[in-house]
Design a protein around this motif. Sequence first.
Motif, PDB file in Angstrom:
ATOM      1  N   GLY A  47     -30.791  69.763 -87.035  1.00  0.00           N
ATOM      2  CA  GLY A  47     -31.048  69.241 -88.373  1.00  0.00           C
ATOM      3  C   GLY A  47     -30.101  68.139 -88.804  1.00  0.00           C
ATOM      4  O   GLY A  47     -30.407  67.356 -89.700  1.00  0.00           O
ATOM      5  N   GLU A  48     -28.917  68.087 -88.177  1.00  0.00           N
ATOM      6  CA  GLU A  48     -27.896  67.082 -88.504  1.00  0.00           C
ATOM      7  C   GLU A  48     -27.391  66.489 -87.187  1.00  0.00           C
ATOM      8  O   GLU A  48     -26.451  66.997 -86.597  1.00  0.00           O
ATOM      9  N   PRO A  49     -28.018  65.417 -86.708  1.00  0.00           N
ATOM     10  CA  PRO A  49     -27.724  64.915 -85.366  1.00  0.00           C
ATOM     11  C   PRO A  49     -26.302  64.405 -85.145  1.00  0.00           C
ATOM     12  O   PRO A  49     -25.901  64.199 -84.008  1.00  0.00           O
ATOM     13  N   ASP A  50     -25.521  64.234 -86.198  1.00  0.00           N
ATOM     14  CA  ASP A  50     -24.125  63.816 -86.028  1.00  0.00           C
ATOM     15  C   ASP A  50     -23.173  65.001 -85.895  1.00  0.00           C
ATOM     16  O   ASP A  50     -21.970  64.815 -85.715  1.00  0.00           O
ATOM     17  N   VAL A  51     -23.703  66.223 -85.966  1.00  0.00           N
ATOM     18  CA  VAL A  51     -22.875  67.434 -85.905  1.00  0.00           C
ATOM     19  C   VAL A  51     -22.982  68.074 -84.520  1.00  0.00           C
ATOM     20  O   VAL A  51     -24.070  68.363 -84.032  1.00  0.00           O
ATOM     21  N   PHE A  52     -21.824  68.296 -83.916  1.00  0.00           N
ATOM     22  CA  PHE A  52     -21.733  68.923 -82.594  1.00  0.00           C
ATOM     23  C   PHE A  52     -20.943  70.224 -82.734  1.00  0.00           C
ATOM     24  O   PHE A  52     -19.972  70.300 -83.478  1.00  0.00           O
ATOM     25  N   THR A  53     -21.372  71.240 -81.998  1.00  0.00           N
ATOM     26  CA  THR A  53     -20.685  72.529 -82.012  1.00  0.00           C
ATOM     27  C   THR A  53     -20.440  72.989 -80.582  1.00  0.00           C
ATOM     28  O   THR A  53     -21.347  72.923 -79.748  1.00  0.00           O
ATOM     29  N   ALA A  54     -19.231  73.434 -80.332  1.00  0.00           N
ATOM     30  CA  ALA A  54     -18.886  74.019 -79.036  1.00  0.00           C
ATOM     31  C   ALA A  54     -18.689  75.512 -79.234  1.00  0.00           C
ATOM     32  O   ALA A  54     -18.047  75.944 -80.193  1.00  0.00           O
ATOM     33  N   ILE A  55     -19.269  76.278 -78.327  1.00  0.00           N
ATOM     34  CA  ILE A  55     -19.070  77.732 -78.292  1.00  0.00           C
ATOM     35  C   ILE A  55     -18.379  78.030 -76.967  1.00  0.00           C
ATOM     36  O   ILE A  55     -18.894  77.673 -75.894  1.00  0.00           O
TER      37      ILE A  55
END
Length: 105
Positions: A47-55
């Motif tokens: 939904g927010e292509p500039d947001v990245f998340t690492a798990i």
Amino acid sequence: MQEVIVVARAVAKPGSRDQVERLLREVIAPTRAEQGALVYSIGRSTGEPDVFTAIERWRTEADLQRHLASDHVRRLTALLPDLLAEPLTVTAHRELDPAPAQVRP
């Protein structure tokens, strides 16, 4: 010995998304090859292509500390801040119930 779960969130500045993604992709293979790396997954928000998340999931705290001191992570953390709209957030967690999940058909 309890595993450590890490969640990191990066928000790219407008126009920096591709550079941020390239830098994040560069650390995937060397991190997955590290001692104690159980899970290392980076995704981009749908939904927010500039947001990245690492798990991340590490076997021990010592494994995580070695990862944070690695050359590829030090390079990433040196280059990333100039490309981000807000400071990188990184939180470490311990699982409340470490029992394995049941897979349902």
